[in-house]
Design a protein around this motif. Structure first.
Motif, PDB file in Angstrom:
ATOM      1  N   THR A 278       0.828  -1.211   0.000  1.00  0.00           N
ATOM      2  CA  THR A 278       0.000   0.000   0.000  1.00  0.00           C
ATOM      3  C   THR A 278       0.858   1.255   0.000  1.00  0.00           C
ATOM      4  OG1 THR A 278      -0.129  -0.052   2.415  1.00  0.00           O
ATOM      5  CG2 THR A 278      -1.900  -1.151   1.176  1.00  0.00           C
ATOM      6  N   THR A 279       2.153   1.096  -0.179  1.00  0.00           N
ATOM      7  CA  THR A 279       3.069   2.236  -0.202  1.00  0.00           C
ATOM      8  C   THR A 279       3.978   2.157  -1.419  1.00  0.00           C
ATOM      9  OG1 THR A 279       4.682   1.044   1.156  1.00  0.00           O
ATOM     10  CG2 THR A 279       3.093   2.459   2.314  1.00  0.00           C
ATOM     11  N   VAL A 280       4.428   3.316  -1.870  1.00  0.00           N
ATOM     12  CA  VAL A 280       5.404   3.378  -2.959  1.00  0.00           C
ATOM     13  C   VAL A 280       6.734   2.862  -2.429  1.00  0.00           C
ATOM     14  CG1 VAL A 280       6.670   4.906  -4.496  1.00  0.00           C
ATOM     15  CG2 VAL A 280       4.227   5.295  -4.080  1.00  0.00           C
ATOM     16  N   ALA A 281       7.316   1.901  -3.098  1.00  0.00           N
ATOM     17  CA  ALA A 281       8.549   1.276  -2.611  1.00  0.00           C
ATOM     18  C   ALA A 281       9.210   0.511  -3.744  1.00  0.00           C
ATOM     19  CB  ALA A 281       8.231   0.346  -1.432  1.00  0.00           C
ATOM     20  N   ASN A 282      10.290  -0.164  -3.433  1.00  0.00           N
ATOM     21  CA  ASN A 282      10.877  -1.128  -4.352  1.00  0.00           C
ATOM     22  C   ASN A 282      11.423  -2.294  -3.554  1.00  0.00           C
ATOM     23  OD1 ASN A 282      13.463  -0.212  -3.439  1.00  0.00           O
ATOM     24  ND2 ASN A 282      13.392   1.403  -4.985  1.00  0.00           N
ATOM     25  N   GLY A 283      11.595  -3.413  -4.223  1.00  0.00           N
ATOM     26  CA  GLY A 283      12.071  -4.596  -3.528  1.00  0.00           C
ATOM     27  C   GLY A 283      12.759  -5.558  -4.461  1.00  0.00           C
ATOM     28  N   ALA A 284      13.594  -6.406  -3.877  1.00  0.00           N
ATOM     29  CA  ALA A 284      14.297  -7.437  -4.628  1.00  0.00           C
ATOM     30  C   ALA A 284      13.633  -8.779  -4.365  1.00  0.00           C
ATOM     31  CB  ALA A 284      15.762  -7.491  -4.223  1.00  0.00           C
ATOM     32  N   LEU A 285      13.404  -9.536  -5.426  1.00  0.00           N
ATOM     33  CA  LEU A 285      12.736 -10.820  -5.249  1.00  0.00           C
ATOM     34  C   LEU A 285      13.195 -11.817  -6.291  1.00  0.00           C
ATOM     35  CD1 LEU A 285      10.109 -11.233  -7.481  1.00  0.00           C
ATOM     36  CD2 LEU A 285       9.476  -9.138  -6.285  1.00  0.00           C
ATOM     37  N   LEU A 286      13.145 -13.090  -5.915  1.00  0.00           N
ATOM     38  CA  LEU A 286      13.433 -14.177  -6.832  1.00  0.00           C
ATOM     39  C   LEU A 286      12.117 -14.699  -7.391  1.00  0.00           C
ATOM     40  CD1 LEU A 286      16.145 -16.250  -4.928  1.00  0.00           C
ATOM     41  CD2 LEU A 286      16.446 -15.108  -7.122  1.00  0.00           C
ATOM     42  N   ALA A 287      12.026 -14.794  -8.704  1.00  0.00           N
ATOM     43  CA  ALA A 287      10.807 -15.290  -9.336  1.00  0.00           C
ATOM     44  C   ALA A 287      11.155 -15.911 -10.678  1.00  0.00           C
ATOM     45  CB  ALA A 287       9.788 -14.165  -9.515  1.00  0.00           C
ATOM     46  N   LYS A 288      10.281 -16.796 -11.138  1.00  0.00           N
ATOM     47  CA  LYS A 288      10.484 -17.478 -12.421  1.00  0.00           C
ATOM     48  C   LYS A 288       9.560 -16.866 -13.476  1.00  0.00           C
ATOM     49  CE  LYS A 288      10.934 -21.973 -12.633  1.00  0.00           C
ATOM     50  NZ  LYS A 288      10.612 -23.431 -12.644  1.00  0.00           N
ATOM     51  N   VAL A 289      10.119 -16.612 -14.655  1.00  0.00           N
ATOM     52  CA  VAL A 289       9.317 -16.137 -15.789  1.00  0.00           C
ATOM     53  C   VAL A 289       8.641 -17.343 -16.423  1.00  0.00           C
ATOM     54  CG1 VAL A 289       9.370 -15.024 -18.054  1.00  0.00           C
ATOM     55  CG2 VAL A 289      10.848 -14.181 -16.215  1.00  0.00           C
ATOM     56  N   ILE A 290       7.313 -17.313 -16.503  1.00  0.00           N
ATOM     57  CA  ILE A 290       6.589 -18.456 -17.062  1.00  0.00           C
ATOM     58  C   ILE A 290       5.905 -18.148 -18.385  1.00  0.00           C
ATOM     59  CG2 ILE A 290       6.242 -19.587 -14.847  1.00  0.00           C
ATOM     60  CD1 ILE A 290       3.397 -18.440 -14.800  1.00  0.00           C
ATOM     61  N   GLU A 291       5.638 -16.873 -18.653  1.00  0.00           N
ATOM     62  CA  GLU A 291       4.979 -16.519 -19.911  1.00  0.00           C
ATOM     63  C   GLU A 291       5.445 -15.144 -20.367  1.00  0.00           C
ATOM     64  OE1 GLU A 291       0.794 -16.533 -19.407  1.00  0.00           O
ATOM     65  OE2 GLU A 291       0.641 -18.668 -18.940  1.00  0.00           O
ATOM     66  N   ILE A 292       5.407 -14.931 -21.671  1.00  0.00           N
ATOM     67  CA  ILE A 292       5.552 -13.588 -22.233  1.00  0.00           C
ATOM     68  C   ILE A 292       4.165 -13.134 -22.653  1.00  0.00           C
ATOM     69  CG2 ILE A 292       6.532 -12.193 -24.081  1.00  0.00           C
ATOM     70  CD1 ILE A 292       8.963 -13.959 -24.060  1.00  0.00           C
ATOM     71  N   GLU A 293       3.690 -12.062 -22.038  1.00  0.00           N
ATOM     72  CA  GLU A 293       2.330 -11.601 -22.282  1.00  0.00           C
ATOM     73  C   GLU A 293       2.241 -10.615 -23.438  1.00  0.00           C
ATOM     74  OE1 GLU A 293       0.289 -11.890 -17.936  1.00  0.00           O
ATOM     75  OE2 GLU A 293       1.520 -10.127 -18.295  1.00  0.00           O
ATOM     76  N   SER A 294       3.371  -9.997 -23.775  1.00  0.00           N
ATOM     77  CA  SER A 294       3.347  -8.969 -24.822  1.00  0.00           C
ATOM     78  C   SER A 294       3.886  -9.518 -26.122  1.00  0.00           C
ATOM     79  CB  SER A 294       4.187  -7.760 -24.375  1.00  0.00           C
ATOM     80  OG  SER A 294       5.488  -8.178 -24.002  1.00  0.00           O
ATOM     81  N   GLU A 295       3.362 -10.670 -26.565  1.00  0.00           N
ATOM     82  CA  GLU A 295       3.940 -11.323 -27.728  1.00  0.00           C
ATOM     83  C   GLU A 295       3.841 -10.483 -29.001  1.00  0.00           C
ATOM     84  OE1 GLU A 295       1.669 -14.582 -29.517  1.00  0.00           O
ATOM     85  OE2 GLU A 295       0.410 -14.537 -27.741  1.00  0.00           O
ATOM     86  N   ASP A 296       2.811  -9.635 -29.117  1.00  0.00           N
ATOM     87  CA  ASP A 296       2.717  -8.806 -30.316  1.00  0.00           C
ATOM     88  C   ASP A 296       2.939  -7.332 -29.996  1.00  0.00           C
ATOM     89  OD1 ASP A 296       0.442  -8.473 -28.871  1.00  0.00           O
ATOM     90  OD2 ASP A 296      -0.927  -8.494 -30.580  1.00  0.00           O
ATOM     91  N   LYS A 297       3.432  -7.052 -28.789  1.00  0.00           N
ATOM     92  CA  LYS A 297       3.684  -5.671 -28.385  1.00  0.00           C
ATOM     93  C   LYS A 297       5.025  -5.560 -27.670  1.00  0.00           C
ATOM     94  CE  LYS A 297      -0.368  -3.893 -29.592  1.00  0.00           C
ATOM     95  NZ  LYS A 297      -0.511  -2.824 -30.585  1.00  0.00           N
ATOM     96  N   TRP A 298       6.035  -6.250 -28.181  1.00  0.00           N
ATOM     97  CA  TRP A 298       7.301  -6.309 -27.472  1.00  0.00           C
ATOM     98  C   TRP A 298       8.223  -5.138 -27.786  1.00  0.00           C
ATOM     99  CZ3 TRP A 298      11.718  -6.691 -30.467  1.00  0.00           C
ATOM    100  CH2 TRP A 298      11.555  -7.175 -31.775  1.00  0.00           C
ATOM    101  N   TRP A 299       7.799  -4.230 -28.675  1.00  0.00           N
ATOM    102  CA  TRP A 299       8.606  -3.044 -28.948  1.00  0.00           C
ATOM    103  C   TRP A 299       7.682  -1.913 -29.354  1.00  0.00           C
ATOM    104  CZ3 TRP A 299       9.165  -0.782 -33.952  1.00  0.00           C
ATOM    105  CH2 TRP A 299       8.549  -1.487 -34.993  1.00  0.00           C
ATOM    106  N   TYR A 300       8.218  -0.705 -29.301  1.00  0.00           N
ATOM    107  CA  TYR A 300       7.443   0.475 -29.691  1.00  0.00           C
ATOM    108  C   TYR A 300       8.386   1.494 -30.310  1.00  0.00           C
ATOM    109  CZ  TYR A 300       9.311   2.725 -25.460  1.00  0.00           C
ATOM    110  OH  TYR A 300      10.144   3.264 -24.502  1.00  0.00           O
ATOM    111  N   GLU A 301       7.819   2.401 -31.096  1.00  0.00           N
ATOM    112  CA  GLU A 301       8.616   3.470 -31.691  1.00  0.00           C
ATOM    113  C   GLU A 301       8.742   4.597 -30.656  1.00  0.00           C
ATOM    114  OE1 GLU A 301      10.211   3.384 -34.335  1.00  0.00           O
ATOM    115  OE2 GLU A 301       9.237   2.090 -35.821  1.00  0.00           O
TER     116      GLU A 301
END
Length: 503
Positions: A278-301
């Motif tokens: 509930t607060t603005v912050a940052n953190g370090a975490l270990l996680a596994k990437v399981i999917e790419i959700e932006s398959e047709d939006k992976w870049w922009y001009e």
């Protein structure tokens, strides 16, 4: 009278001190209050590292000059430093108080002897303990940045060099070397290629990739020198004009060299902590990437000036932020689904993070797809993300907290095994699913400037219910300032169809 007997450097071995050698001092540098270091070469082209310890520096410092030939007599033979090798000789020479120095002239020994190491060899099999020579053309550089270290502020600049085989190499320059690049570009004609020769530089490994950096005192750098080596390189580069980039573009000044420190010093979180914060912050975490959700939006001009997303109309681009027509370049925006034992979430990674991880720019990948006539196919480079555990530094922004935005921006990430193990040890984690009750400080994160641009058009960035089918990849492949002797793989996967606009 018999001529004195001289020994070739290849014949040097331990057990004697009455050596007499005829050599040229190819390179000489001083480590303050410690030693004078030299690289010597004889008539047969054999090189050896020589050192004058602090106790004898006052005697020899005014007698020796780089580029000159000398006869040295009475020298100790010492073992080489296992972590710092100026040459490939099995031994190094050490001056004694009774070592004699005599000038002589020998045109048979060259004044400069480059032994350029190919970028391929550096990146695949380079050994950190050896000093090496490198030649390449500059294609990207960062701004100079001040970095505090050991009570001092050091200047630092990141470069990306390319060789004639098209292989790219990251290069980090410190202090006067970074300043020299700035001075050069103050008067540089932007249409000309920039050839850089680094001699006696060092290989450093980060995130499983070999890069190069200057050493404190031993490295030399020349920019567009008037030498045969540089002219030959320019001629070959000109013949490859259609295939190679010769202009120099700007890259982010964020240092990969300090990613490990940043990740280890950031408070640990879990995905549940991130989602429920509930607060603005940052953190370090270990996680596994399981999917790419932006398959047709992976870049922009993006605008080349402010890097904001631009509006496209045919072949023209309009930047709302700059309020004018602009030039545009492709930049990464890759959204992924990640998971740990507490939950799952959507993370978005912008250009700096992805380019640093893959070692390639969005423009390079798009150009490669076009060249191989694979337009519309999903880049195989992204296979390196799937089913891999990464250490992330994630920003929880005001948009996440106040607007309940469910996509979290990745500030930094790494899949370096040593770094992940350090993090686990520091946090007393043996496995990814260990529990931790550490709280999160209200550290204001550095939100990516492009995030708001994508939130404006929610349909473009809302996690898709039709996510990319889970893919796997079989293989994927800290800097410190050095002592100077003072001491993309991808699996063969079925390519996905995506949309790439024609430029």
């Amino acid at each position: 009278m018999m001529a004195p007997e001289f020994t070739y450097l290849s014949q040097i071995k331990c057990g004697r001190i009455d050596w007499q050698i005829k050599v040229r001092v190819l390179h000489l540098w001083i480590v303050p209050n410690k030693s004078i270091e030299m690289v010597l070469m004889d008539q047969k082209g054999v090189k050896i590292h020589a050192i004058i310890r602090q106790a004898h520096m006052h005697k020899f410092i005014k007698m020796l000059k780089a580029g000159m030939c000398y006869i040295f007599k009475n020298l100790l033979v010492a073992q080489t430093d296992p972590k710092f090798r100026a040459t490939h000789h099995n031994y190094k020479l050490s001056f004694m108080g009774n070592t004699t120095v005599t000038d002589f002239v020998d045109d048979k020994i060259p004044t400069i002897d480059y032994q350029f190491m190919s970028f391929h060899d550096i990146t695949t099999s380079g050994d950190e303990k050896y000093l090496i020579d490198v030649i390449g053309h500059l294609i990207q550089r960062s701004d100079t940045k001040g970095i505090p270290k050991d009570g001092k502020t050091h200047k630092l600049m990141d470069l990306i060099l390319q060789d004639l085989e098209g292989i790219k190499l990251n290069c980090t320059l410190w202090d006067t070397f970074a300043e020299d690049i700035d001075v050069f570009f103050a008067n540089h004609n932007q249409g000309e290629s920039v050839i850089i020769i680094l001699q006696y530089c060092r290989i450093k490994t980060y995130n499983g990739k070999n890069n190069i950096t200057n050493s404190y005192y031993g490295t030399t750098m020349t920019i567009n020198p008037k030498s045969k080596e540089c002219e030959d390189y320019k001629e070959k580069l000109a013949m490859r004009d259609e295939l190679f980039t010769q202009s120099v573009s700007h890259i982010s000044s964020q240092r990969s060299i300090f990613i490990s420190v940043d990740l280890l010093q950031t408070n640990r979180m879990t995905i549940a902590d991130v989602v429920e914060s509930t607060t603005v912050a940052n953190g370090a975490l270990l996680a596994k990437v399981i999917e790419i959700e932006s398959e047709d939006k992976w870049w922009y001009e993006s605008c080349v000036t402010c890097f904001k997303k631009v509006e496209t109309s045919g072949t023209t681009f309009y930047c709302l932020n700059c309020d004018t027509m602009v030039m545009a370049v492709p930049r990464f925006r890759v959204q992924v689904k990640v998971i740990d034992d507490t939950g799952s979430a959507s993370f978005v990674m912008f250009d700096r993070v992805i380019a640093q991880l893959l070692g390639r720019s969005a423009s390079d990948i798009i150009t490669g797809l076009r060249k191989e006539k694979l337009i519309g196919l999903f880049p195989r480079e992204f296979d390196a993300l799937i089913d891999k555990t990464f250490l992330f530094k994630v920003d929880i922004s005001s948009l996440n907290v106040a607007k309940k935005w469910s996509v979290y921006t990745v500030n930094t990430m790494s899949n370096d095994d040593d770094l992940i193990q350090q993090f686990r040890t520091l946090q007393s984690l043996m496995h990814l699913d260990d529990e931790d009750d550490n709280s999160v400080e209200n550290n204001a994160p550095q939100q990516d400037d492009n995030l708001k641009d994508f939130i404006i058009d929610c349909e473009e960035v809302t996690p898709s219910s039709k996510s990319l089918k889970k893919k796997t990849a079989e293989d994927v492949q800290d800097y410190n300032l050095s002592d100077d002797g003072a001491t993309q793989m991808s699996s063969t996967k079925v390519l996905k169809k995506i949309k790439i606009e024609n430029e």
